[in-house]
Design a protein around this motif. Structure first.
Motif, PDB file in Angstrom:
ATOM      1  N   PHE A  56      46.088  32.462  45.409  1.00  0.00           N
ATOM      2  CA  PHE A  56      47.005  33.271  44.611  1.00  0.00           C
ATOM      3  C   PHE A  56      46.272  34.261  43.724  1.00  0.00           C
ATOM      4  O   PHE A  56      45.091  34.099  43.426  1.00  0.00           O
ATOM      5  CB  PHE A  56      47.839  32.362  43.692  1.00  0.00           C
ATOM      6  N   GLU A  57      47.043  35.226  43.248  1.00  0.00           N
ATOM      7  CA  GLU A  57      46.562  36.096  42.184  1.00  0.00           C
ATOM      8  C   GLU A  57      46.506  35.253  40.902  1.00  0.00           C
ATOM      9  O   GLU A  57      47.232  34.264  40.778  1.00  0.00           O
ATOM     10  CB  GLU A  57      47.527  37.276  41.991  1.00  0.00           C
ATOM     11  N   PRO A  58      45.695  35.665  39.940  1.00  0.00           N
ATOM     12  CA  PRO A  58      45.633  34.897  38.696  1.00  0.00           C
ATOM     13  C   PRO A  58      46.908  35.067  37.872  1.00  0.00           C
ATOM     14  O   PRO A  58      47.615  36.065  38.003  1.00  0.00           O
ATOM     15  CB  PRO A  58      44.432  35.508  37.971  1.00  0.00           C
ATOM     16  N   ILE A  59      47.179  34.083  37.035  1.00  0.00           N
ATOM     17  CA  ILE A  59      48.219  34.207  36.019  1.00  0.00           C
ATOM     18  C   ILE A  59      47.470  34.512  34.727  1.00  0.00           C
ATOM     19  O   ILE A  59      46.709  33.684  34.230  1.00  0.00           O
ATOM     20  CB  ILE A  59      49.044  32.913  35.879  1.00  0.00           C
ATOM     21  N   LEU A  60      47.646  35.708  34.206  1.00  0.00           N
ATOM     22  CA  LEU A  60      46.900  36.181  33.043  1.00  0.00           C
ATOM     23  C   LEU A  60      47.845  36.839  32.046  1.00  0.00           C
ATOM     24  O   LEU A  60      48.817  37.485  32.443  1.00  0.00           O
ATOM     25  CB  LEU A  60      45.859  37.222  33.466  1.00  0.00           C
ATOM     26  N   HIS A  61      47.535  36.680  30.777  1.00  0.00           N
ATOM     27  CA  HIS A  61      48.279  37.338  29.706  1.00  0.00           C
ATOM     28  C   HIS A  61      47.277  37.885  28.702  1.00  0.00           C
ATOM     29  O   HIS A  61      46.261  37.242  28.442  1.00  0.00           O
ATOM     30  CB  HIS A  61      49.197  36.352  28.975  1.00  0.00           C
ATOM     31  N   GLN A  62      47.579  39.020  28.127  1.00  0.00           N
ATOM     32  CA  GLN A  62      46.741  39.527  27.043  1.00  0.00           C
ATOM     33  C   GLN A  62      46.752  38.492  25.926  1.00  0.00           C
ATOM     34  O   GLN A  62      47.797  37.930  25.611  1.00  0.00           O
ATOM     35  CB  GLN A  62      47.246  40.880  26.542  1.00  0.00           C
ATOM     36  N   GLY A  63      45.613  38.223  25.349  1.00  0.00           N
ATOM     37  CA  GLY A  63      45.523  37.271  24.255  1.00  0.00           C
ATOM     38  C   GLY A  63      45.280  35.837  24.680  1.00  0.00           C
ATOM     39  O   GLY A  63      45.139  34.960  23.830  1.00  0.00           O
ATOM     40  N   ASP A  64      45.234  35.579  25.994  1.00  0.00           N
ATOM     41  CA  ASP A  64      44.924  34.214  26.443  1.00  0.00           C
ATOM     42  C   ASP A  64      43.541  33.832  25.936  1.00  0.00           C
ATOM     43  O   ASP A  64      42.634  34.664  25.901  1.00  0.00           O
ATOM     44  CB  ASP A  64      44.945  34.110  27.969  1.00  0.00           C
ATOM     45  N   ARG A  65      43.387  32.565  25.544  1.00  0.00           N
ATOM     46  CA  ARG A  65      42.078  32.118  25.066  1.00  0.00           C
ATOM     47  C   ARG A  65      41.440  31.080  25.972  1.00  0.00           C
ATOM     48  O   ARG A  65      40.282  30.747  25.823  1.00  0.00           O
ATOM     49  CB  ARG A  65      42.147  31.613  23.629  1.00  0.00           C
ATOM     50  N   ILE A  66      42.200  30.582  26.967  1.00  0.00           N
ATOM     51  CA  ILE A  66      41.704  29.548  27.874  1.00  0.00           C
ATOM     52  C   ILE A  66      41.943  30.003  29.314  1.00  0.00           C
ATOM     53  O   ILE A  66      43.016  30.498  29.641  1.00  0.00           O
ATOM     54  CB  ILE A  66      42.444  28.216  27.638  1.00  0.00           C
ATOM     55  N   LEU A  67      40.936  29.803  30.154  1.00  0.00           N
ATOM     56  CA  LEU A  67      41.080  30.019  31.591  1.00  0.00           C
ATOM     57  C   LEU A  67      40.854  28.679  32.273  1.00  0.00           C
ATOM     58  O   LEU A  67      39.782  28.082  32.112  1.00  0.00           O
ATOM     59  CB  LEU A  67      40.071  31.048  32.104  1.00  0.00           C
ATOM     60  N   ILE A  68      41.870  28.196  32.979  1.00  0.00           N
ATOM     61  CA  ILE A  68      41.728  26.965  33.755  1.00  0.00           C
ATOM     62  C   ILE A  68      41.554  27.351  35.215  1.00  0.00           C
ATOM     63  O   ILE A  68      42.392  28.056  35.783  1.00  0.00           O
ATOM     64  CB  ILE A  68      42.940  26.028  33.580  1.00  0.00           C
ATOM     65  N   LEU A  69      40.453  26.893  35.790  1.00  0.00           N
ATOM     66  CA  LEU A  69      40.130  27.206  37.181  1.00  0.00           C
ATOM     67  C   LEU A  69      40.273  25.974  38.063  1.00  0.00           C
ATOM     68  O   LEU A  69      39.673  24.934  37.788  1.00  0.00           O
ATOM     69  CB  LEU A  69      38.688  27.711  37.287  1.00  0.00           C
ATOM     70  N   GLY A  70      41.052  26.114  39.115  1.00  0.00           N
ATOM     71  CA  GLY A  70      41.095  25.106  40.157  1.00  0.00           C
ATOM     72  C   GLY A  70      40.153  25.535  41.267  1.00  0.00           C
ATOM     73  O   GLY A  70      39.393  26.499  41.118  1.00  0.00           O
ATOM     74  N   SER A  71      40.206  24.838  42.376  1.00  0.00           N
ATOM     75  CA  SER A  71      39.363  25.211  43.513  1.00  0.00           C
ATOM     76  C   SER A  71      40.140  26.130  44.456  1.00  0.00           C
ATOM     77  O   SER A  71      39.794  27.298  44.630  1.00  0.00           O
ATOM     78  CB  SER A  71      38.876  23.965  44.247  1.00  0.00           C
ATOM     79  N   MET A  72      41.238  25.602  45.029  1.00  0.00           N
ATOM     80  CA  MET A  72      42.078  26.340  45.973  1.00  0.00           C
ATOM     81  C   MET A  72      43.443  25.670  45.969  1.00  0.00           C
ATOM     82  O   MET A  72      43.519  24.436  45.915  1.00  0.00           O
ATOM     83  CB  MET A  72      41.452  26.265  47.374  1.00  0.00           C
ATOM     84  N   PRO A  73      44.548  26.440  46.013  1.00  0.00           N
ATOM     85  CA  PRO A  73      45.865  25.806  46.019  1.00  0.00           C
ATOM     86  C   PRO A  73      46.040  24.845  47.197  1.00  0.00           C
ATOM     87  O   PRO A  73      45.544  25.097  48.301  1.00  0.00           O
ATOM     88  CB  PRO A  73      46.842  26.979  46.137  1.00  0.00           C
ATOM     89  N   SER A  74      46.749  23.758  46.934  1.00  0.00           N
ATOM     90  CA  SER A  74      47.048  22.781  47.991  1.00  0.00           C
ATOM     91  C   SER A  74      48.012  23.387  49.007  1.00  0.00           C
ATOM     92  O   SER A  74      48.618  24.443  48.774  1.00  0.00           O
ATOM     93  CB  SER A  74      47.689  21.537  47.369  1.00  0.00           C
ATOM     94  N   VAL A  75      48.173  22.697  50.111  1.00  0.00           N
ATOM     95  CA  VAL A  75      49.123  23.127  51.144  1.00  0.00           C
ATOM     96  C   VAL A  75      50.515  23.264  50.527  1.00  0.00           C
ATOM     97  O   VAL A  75      51.215  24.255  50.756  1.00  0.00           O
ATOM     98  CB  VAL A  75      49.125  22.125  52.326  1.00  0.00           C
ATOM     99  N   GLU A  76      50.913  22.292  49.718  1.00  0.00           N
ATOM    100  CA  GLU A  76      52.234  22.325  49.076  1.00  0.00           C
ATOM    101  C   GLU A  76      52.355  23.477  48.081  1.00  0.00           C
ATOM    102  O   GLU A  76      53.387  24.155  48.017  1.00  0.00           O
ATOM    103  CB  GLU A  76      52.525  20.993  48.380  1.00  0.00           C
ATOM    104  N   SER A  77      51.312  23.723  47.321  1.00  0.00           N
ATOM    105  CA  SER A  77      51.330  24.846  46.377  1.00  0.00           C
ATOM    106  C   SER A  77      51.456  26.177  47.106  1.00  0.00           C
ATOM    107  O   SER A  77      52.221  27.051  46.685  1.00  0.00           O
ATOM    108  CB  SER A  77      50.061  24.840  45.521  1.00  0.00           C
ATOM    109  N   LEU A  78      50.723  26.325  48.200  1.00  0.00           N
ATOM    110  CA  LEU A  78      50.826  27.558  48.994  1.00  0.00           C
ATOM    111  C   LEU A  78      52.237  27.729  49.538  1.00  0.00           C
ATOM    112  O   LEU A  78      52.794  28.832  49.515  1.00  0.00           O
ATOM    113  CB  LEU A  78      49.804  27.545  50.130  1.00  0.00           C
ATOM    114  N   LYS A  79      52.827  26.636  49.985  1.00  0.00           N
ATOM    115  CA  LYS A  79      54.191  26.668  50.516  1.00  0.00           C
ATOM    116  C   LYS A  79      55.190  27.088  49.434  1.00  0.00           C
ATOM    117  O   LYS A  79      56.086  27.892  49.677  1.00  0.00           O
ATOM    118  CB  LYS A  79      54.540  25.282  51.065  1.00  0.00           C
ATOM    119  N   GLN A  80      55.031  26.552  48.236  1.00  0.00           N
ATOM    120  CA  GLN A  80      55.949  26.859  47.137  1.00  0.00           C
ATOM    121  C   GLN A  80      55.548  28.099  46.331  1.00  0.00           C
ATOM    122  O   GLN A  80      56.264  28.505  45.431  1.00  0.00           O
ATOM    123  CB  GLN A  80      56.057  25.663  46.188  1.00  0.00           C
TER     124      GLN A  80
END
Length: 158
Positions: A7-31
Motif C-alpha cells: 500500500f501507499e503510506p498513511i501519512l499526516h502532517q505533524g505525525d510524530r511516529i512511523l510504524i513500519l510493518g513488513s508487507m500487508p497480509s493476504v487478508e489486508s491486501l484483499k480488504q
C-alpha cells in the motif's frame, strides 16, 4: 508466483511516529487496509492505548490521525507464498528515507516485528528504529496486554 505490491503510506502532517510493518497480509491486501486480518492485534492495541474506536476503516484512519501516527511497510513489493513474513523473497523496499525527509515531525520509527526491523536495517542501516514484537496472531506467545505494555511507552512518548 506473482509479485505482491503493498500500500501507499498513511501519512499526516505533524505525525510524530512511523510504524513500519513488513508487507500487508493476504487478508489486508484483499480488504485494502493495513492490519485488516481480524486476528491481528494492531488495531485493538492502538484502540486500547488511545481509548478510541477502531471498528470501521474510517475510525482506524481517524485514530491514526488523532494519535499522530503514520503507517507504512518496509517492502514496496516482494514475492511471497502466504502471509508469513518468513516467506518474503525478492524485496524491493519502499523509500523510507524520503518519507522521513518529507515528514520531519516524525521523531520515532517503530518496527512491527523482527522482519520489518531486519529488512529496514538491511536497506537503510542509517535509520534509527525500535524493534517491537509483531502484532500478528502468528506471534501468539504475546497477549494483547503484553503488546500494549511494550508499545505504549513509545506511543505515548513516556
Amino acid at each position: 508466483m506473482s509479485r505482491i505490491i503493498g500500500f501507499e503510506p498513511i501519512l499526516h502532517q505533524g505525525d510524530r511516529i512511523l510504524i513500519l510493518g513488513s508487507m500487508p497480509s493476504v487478508e489486508s491486501l484483499k480488504q485494502e487496509m493495513y492490519y485488516a486480518n481480524k486476528t491481528n492485534r494492531f488495531w485493538p492495541m492502538l484502540g486500547t492505548i488511545y481509548q478510541l474506536p477502531y471498528s470501521t476503516k474510517e475510525e482506524k484512519l481517524e485514530l491514526l490521525e488523532l494519535a499522530h501516527i503514520s503507517v507504512w511497510d518496509v517492502c514496496h513489493s516482494c514475492i511471497r507464498e502466504t502471509s508469513a513474513d518468513a516467506k518474503i523473497k525478492e524485496i524491493i523496499p519502499n523509500d523510507i528515507e524520503q518519507i522521513l525527509q518529507e515528514y520531519p515531525s516524525i521523531e520515532v520509527v517503530l518496527c512491527n516485528g523482527k522482519t520489518s526491523f531486519n529488512t529496514l536495517k538491511k536497506y537503510f542501516p542509517q535509520i534509527e528504529a525500535i524493534s517491537l514484537p509483531s502484532t500478528s496472531a502468528a506471534n501468539a506467545k504475546l497477549r494483547l496486554e503484553d503488546l500494549i505494555s511494550q508499545y505504549k511507552p513509545y506511543l505515548e512518548g513516556e
